[in-house]
Design an enzyme around this catalytic site. Structure first.
Site, PDB file in Angstrom:
ATOM      1  N   HIS A 255      -7.744   7.616  -2.092  1.00 42.13           N
ATOM      2  CA  HIS A 255      -6.201   7.901  -1.721  1.00 42.13           C
ATOM      3  C   HIS A 255      -5.534   9.102  -2.448  1.00 42.13           C
ATOM      4  O   HIS A 255      -5.104   8.925  -3.404  1.00 42.13           O
ATOM      5  CB  HIS A 255      -5.249   6.952  -1.658  1.00 42.13           C
ATOM      6  CG  HIS A 255      -3.961   6.946  -0.770  1.00 42.13           C
ATOM      7  ND1 HIS A 255      -3.043   8.035  -0.743  1.00 42.13           N
ATOM      8  CD2 HIS A 255      -3.691   6.074   0.177  1.00 42.13           C
ATOM      9  CE1 HIS A 255      -2.353   7.986   0.082  1.00 42.13           C
ATOM     10  NE2 HIS A 255      -2.395   6.694   0.820  1.00 42.13           N
ATOM     11  N   GLU A 371      -3.116   5.369  10.944  1.00 42.03           N
ATOM     12  CA  GLU A 371      -2.430   6.331  10.373  1.00 42.03           C
ATOM     13  C   GLU A 371      -2.957   7.681  10.254  1.00 42.03           C
ATOM     14  O   GLU A 371      -2.200   8.343   9.077  1.00 42.03           O
ATOM     15  CB  GLU A 371      -2.230   5.417   8.967  1.00 42.03           C
ATOM     16  CG  GLU A 371      -1.879   4.024   9.073  1.00 42.03           C
ATOM     17  CD  GLU A 371      -1.529   3.558   7.640  1.00 42.03           C
ATOM     18  OE1 GLU A 371      -2.067   3.709   6.723  1.00 42.03           O
ATOM     19  OE2 GLU A 371      -0.781   2.497   7.786  1.00 42.03           O
ATOM     20  N   GLU A 386       4.152   7.769   9.965  1.00 40.14           N
ATOM     21  CA  GLU A 386       4.640   7.064   8.896  1.00 40.14           C
ATOM     22  C   GLU A 386       5.759   7.748   7.953  1.00 40.14           C
ATOM     23  O   GLU A 386       5.705   8.829   7.679  1.00 40.14           O
ATOM     24  CB  GLU A 386       3.469   6.609   8.046  1.00 40.14           C
ATOM     25  CG  GLU A 386       3.667   5.715   6.959  1.00 40.14           C
ATOM     26  CD  GLU A 386       2.416   5.463   5.952  1.00 40.14           C
ATOM     27  OE1 GLU A 386       1.353   5.644   6.535  1.00 40.14           O
ATOM     28  OE2 GLU A 386       2.621   5.135   4.989  1.00 40.14           O
ATOM     29  N   CYS A 388       5.963   7.497   4.824  1.00 40.16           N
ATOM     30  CA  CYS A 388       5.479   8.169   3.632  1.00 40.16           C
ATOM     31  C   CYS A 388       4.798   9.852   4.138  1.00 40.16           C
ATOM     32  O   CYS A 388       4.723  10.582   3.130  1.00 40.16           O
ATOM     33  CB  CYS A 388       4.271   7.501   3.137  1.00 40.16           C
ATOM     34  SG  CYS A 388       4.602   5.929   2.182  1.00 40.16           S
ATOM     35  N   CYS A 454       4.789   0.722   0.957  1.00 40.40           N
ATOM     36  CA  CYS A 454       4.568   1.975   0.509  1.00 40.40           C
ATOM     37  C   CYS A 454       5.871   2.790   0.972  1.00 40.40           C
ATOM     38  O   CYS A 454       6.272   3.618   0.215  1.00 40.40           O
ATOM     39  CB  CYS A 454       3.218   2.652   0.951  1.00 40.40           C
ATOM     40  SG  CYS A 454       3.105   2.501   2.625  1.00 40.40           S
TER      41      CYS A 454
HETATM   42 ZN   LIG Z   1       4.048   4.264   3.818  1.00 40.22          ZN
END
Ligand SMILES: [Zn+2]
Length: 848
Positions: A255, A371, A386, A388, A454
């Site tokens: 990631h 995602e 998302e 993030c 997150c």
């Molecule tokens: Zn997130």
């Protein structure tokens, strides 16, 4: 707390905070760090700190960007828009996130530090949640000193130091359990980083990246270097374990995040080795391959690991991972002047902003990849987007600006910031969106928290960093990028300059800048003329304004009009500035209609409204709960109206559109309807309800309101309804495709398992009923068809069972009808016995 900051060191301006020197200590910021006094209550062995590396005493000029932001501690906002949000973030969001971390993240650190007994709980990446809140809290401290918060952060820093293993490793699940760590952490340090053993990522480097970012922020704001030294030891361990040598790892990070973090550490410490390590980790991509026998749900494309990154031409893969990676690549392009990385980020940016950017600045449609990015122009309005990923898009576009000094990147940043990012948090600061779709059927609401959290913690750290995005400098040039009232101090052409900005942006396009240099000096002020004010909603042809307006842009210096000649999106005013010079900018802010490129089929025949940097939406709360039946004809005129009483003070857009209604004979009537649009970021602060950004231009694309029935006019309630769902689904008239249909609102008792539950209709006036039809929800998972059910009607104060003349059935994928001896009643209750260990729900409940 009073922190004394050193003279500007360009090196540290990346994160927006100057590198300070310890309070009350000698000159030069490399001296005497171990003399900083730690709170005695922390019970940390100071021996742990003895390996602290010393920082260099000079800035390394070769680790700079071409353009450098004015750090956030030098920008003091007092504006109507961001300051209240940043205050809410620091007073509500950060404490909420810390409270959640106290419940389920900090205990893992305490167990890893052997301060308490117990096993690791949760997912291994959750170490990063705590680091992100620490980063956000540090930024809060930079603008609003709070001794209690300072002490708390220093305590956490000491805890991290205590958890860290002697060789620098820090990952609580493995420290607690060794190589018997549960789940994806297993089996051996680093080897499962990109699922190379079990097929799913350990996130060790992801956690390390957020640790480093938090440590740099904590150090720069507090001067306490305990946490920074933890980060240095961890980075040194990664630098020892990864590399070109025969015994070193060449595994791509699973990631992405560590890359941009290492660049930050390199710039904060002046250590080039961390920037080189960041490049090495980026260079691993396309070369590392997981063993062929490892089964994984995730492809090389998911990780952007199909090819060397310098060959990358398109945004692919998991949107957050890719966004962070592109940020790191842009760092390398800018700081190392790497032409391969420069070409790659430029090409991928053109692809992203040209075909994969949502109108609200969100990225990652989630189509075809969890995602992740979809194909070009594949932008369904129920898209994932998302929170993030919006943060990542802002981080990336800020860096693209620093690389090229072009306002078009700030246009994308601003669009994302005001819309698709800001929607991620409620006005109250304590509810969050993980996904930010552009349409809702009414069942989608913000949550207090998530199993995978997150996004809330990312909000907590990114919102307070916004002041650091406002201004930038380069030699004798000052960039004015974002418009928000406040003051800023900076150094340009060896002159200290104070800048005062007064504006009601984004509600009004008038901006007044007062320039106050220490002494009169010649330099250039570059004022960004936003794309939205230049008839270009985005710097590509993906979206365009559908009207022929030519909004006025007017700039004066000391009252004298200036020509509007654009250089990379800026008007450059080069002159000898003296104290009190005033620059005014007037950007007309008419209501604009936006259309998407025809290849975005989901937006075909639809239009959206914008005003200034804000994307608008239509919400049920302003239209009796429903918006899917509304149409925005071409000739509908909308006027702005500031409403100080609404949603913390917003400018709404009011106009007349059309509403489609079904008649008793099933034909559709269209009638004029008063419409109100609100800023997209502010939706879902008045309860669950329908919402739509892209409105149909013609009634044939609208969903007519169903003909009023006894059920549609009843008031629904339930013994319990899951927070993501709504009792309004019972009588919304939307016909499901099947029992597993997740595209429409639903009422569920999740997560009540195996219990006796009910839903109820209260009628305006008594009605005589003899038939009920119910459509069960069954997702083949936690919600299944019920074990049994029955109907009760209200007779005075008593609930009595109806006398059914047909069976109570529990069949999927259709209505279950039960007939009964007619009753006259003002309320009907549907009682359900759930199956053992599962929950259940209803998609539609009709009365006849
Ligand atoms: Zn997130």
């Amino acid at each position: 707390m009073s922190v004394e900051y050193a003279e500007p060191c360009q090196l540290a301006e990346d994160v927006g905070v100057l590198l300070p020197r310890p309070v009350g200590r000698g000159e030069g910021w490399g001296e005497g760090w171990l003399g900083v006094v730690y709170p005695a209550v922390l019970a940390v062995s100071l021996a742990l700190l003895s390996s602290a590396a010393s920082l260099p005493s000079a800035c390394a000029a070769d680790q700079n960007y071409a353009v450098n932001p004015v750090p956030l501690n030098q920008v003091h906002l007092n504006d109507v828009f961001w300051k209240p949000r940043i205050d809410t973030n620091c007073r509500v969001t950060v404490p909420v996130c810390f409270k959640k971390c106290e419940e389920s993240r900090i205990p893992n650190f305490r167990r890893a530090a052997k301060l308490e007994a117990g096993s690791f709980r949760g997912e291994p990446w959750e170490d990063s949640d705590l680091y992100k809140v620490v980063e956000g809290a540090a930024y809060c401290l930079a603008t609003d000193p709070d001794p209690a918060l300072r002490k708390y952060l220093d305590g956490l820093a000491a805890l991290f130091a205590q958890v860290q293993q002697p060789d620098g490793y820090l990952y609580t699940s493995r420290i607690i359990h060794g190589d018997k760590a549960p789940g994806r952490a297993s089996p051996v340090r680093w080897l499962n980083e990109m699922g190379g053993v079990t097929g799913d990522d350990s996130h060790e480097l992801y956690c390390a990246g957020h640790l480093i970012e938090a440590a740099v922020a904590h150090y720069q704001v507090t001067t306490n270097r305990v946490f920074l030294d933890v980060a240095i030891r961890l980075a040194d361990l990664i630098n020892k374990d990864w590399g070109p040598g025969p015994d070193q790892l060449k595994i791509s990070p699973g990631h992405q995040e560590i890359e941009l973090a290492l660049v930050k550490l390199g710039r904060a410490t002046g250590e080039r080795k961390y920037i080189d390590l960041a490049k090495f980790l980026l260079d691993c991509r396309g070369h590392y391959r997981r063993p062929a026998n490892v089964k994984s749900p995730w492809s090389d494309q998911y990780y952007s690991n199909e090819m060397p990154l310098t060959n990358l031409t398109q945004a692919v893969g998991h949107a957050v991972r890719t966004g962070y990676m592109l940020s790191g690549m842009t760092d390398i392009a800018a700081i190392l002047g790497d032409p391969g990385y420069t070409k790659a980020v430029d090409t991928v940016w053109a692809d992203t902003i040209g075909s994969k950017l949502y109108l609200h600045g969100g990225i990652g449609s989630g189509v075809g990849m969890s995602e992740g990015f979809g194909n070009a122009y594949e932008l369904p309005n129920k898209g994932y987007c998302e929170t993030c990923a919006a943060v990542a898009n802002c981080l990336w576009n800020e860096r693209m600006f620093l690389l090229h000094g072009d306002a078009k990147y700030i246009d994308v940043l601003e669009r994302t910031l005001y819309n698709g990012f800001l929607s991620g948090v409620s006005l109250s600061g304590d509810h969050f969106f993980y996904e930010n779709p552009l349409v809702s059927n009414g069942g989608y609401v913000r949550s207090e928290w998530f199993g995978c959290a997150c996004c809330p913690v990312n909000v907590s750290r990114f919102l307070p960093s916004v002041p650091g995005l406002q201004y930038a400098t380069h030699a004798d040039q000052l960039y004015v990028n974002l418009f928000a009232g406040g003051t800023a101090d900076m150094s340009i052409a060896a002159t200290r300059v104070k800048l005062t900005q007064e504006t009601r942006y984004p509600w009004d396009g008038a901006v007044k800048l007062t320039v106050t240099p220490d002494k009169s000096a010649k330099f250039t002020v570059l004022v960004r003329i936003p794309g939205w004010a230049r008839n270009q909603p985005v710097p590509t042809s993906l979206y365009r304004y559908a009207d022929n307006l030519q909004p006025e842009v007017f700039l004066t210096v000391n009252g004298k009009p200036q020509p509007i000649q654009l250089q990379k999106g800026y008007v450059a005013v080069n002159r000898r500035w003296k104290k009190g010079d005033v620059l005014t900018l007037k950007l007309a802010m008419p209501v604009r209609r936006v259309m998407a490129d025809a290849r975005v089929t989901d937006d075909a025949g639809r239009m959206a409204l914008e005003r200034g940097p804000l994307v608008y939406c239509f919400e049920g709360a302003d239209h009796q709960g429903k918006v899917m039946h509304l149409t925005l004809p071409d000739d509908a005129a909308f006027e702005p109206q500031f409403r100080p009483d609404l949603l913390g003070g917003v400018t709404v857009l009011r106009g007349t559109g059309k509403a489609s209604l079904r008649r008793a004979d099933r034909s559709v009537a269209t009638e004029a309807a008063a419409l109100t649009a609100i800023p997209y970021y502010a939706w879902c602060n008045r309860g669950a309800g329908q919402m739509q950004v892209w409105m149909p231009c013609q009634p044939d694309k609208a969903t007519p309101l169903p003909f009023p029935t006894v059920a549609s006019q009843a008031k629904p309630s339930a013994s319990h309804c899951n927070g993501q769902d709504t009792v309004g689904a019972l009588n919304d008239g939307i016909v499901p495709r099947n029992s597993a249909d997740q595209s429409l609102p639903r009422m569920t008792w999740w997560m009540h398992l195996g219990t006796l539950e009910w839903v109820q209709y209260d009628l305006d006036k008594p009605a005589t009923l003899n038939t009920v039809r119910v459509y069960w929800f069954d997702d083949h998972g936690g919600c299944r068809l019920p074990k049994s059910w029955r109907l009760l009607y209200r007779d005075g104060e008593t609930w009595r069972p109806i006398e059914n003349t047909s069976d109570y059935t529990t069949k999927p994928d259709g209505y279950n009808q039960v007939t009964f001896k007619p009753v006259s009643t003002s309320a009907l209750r549907l009682e359900v016995q759930l199956r053992p260990n599962v929950s259940g729900g209803i998609l539609e409940w009709k009365l006849d």
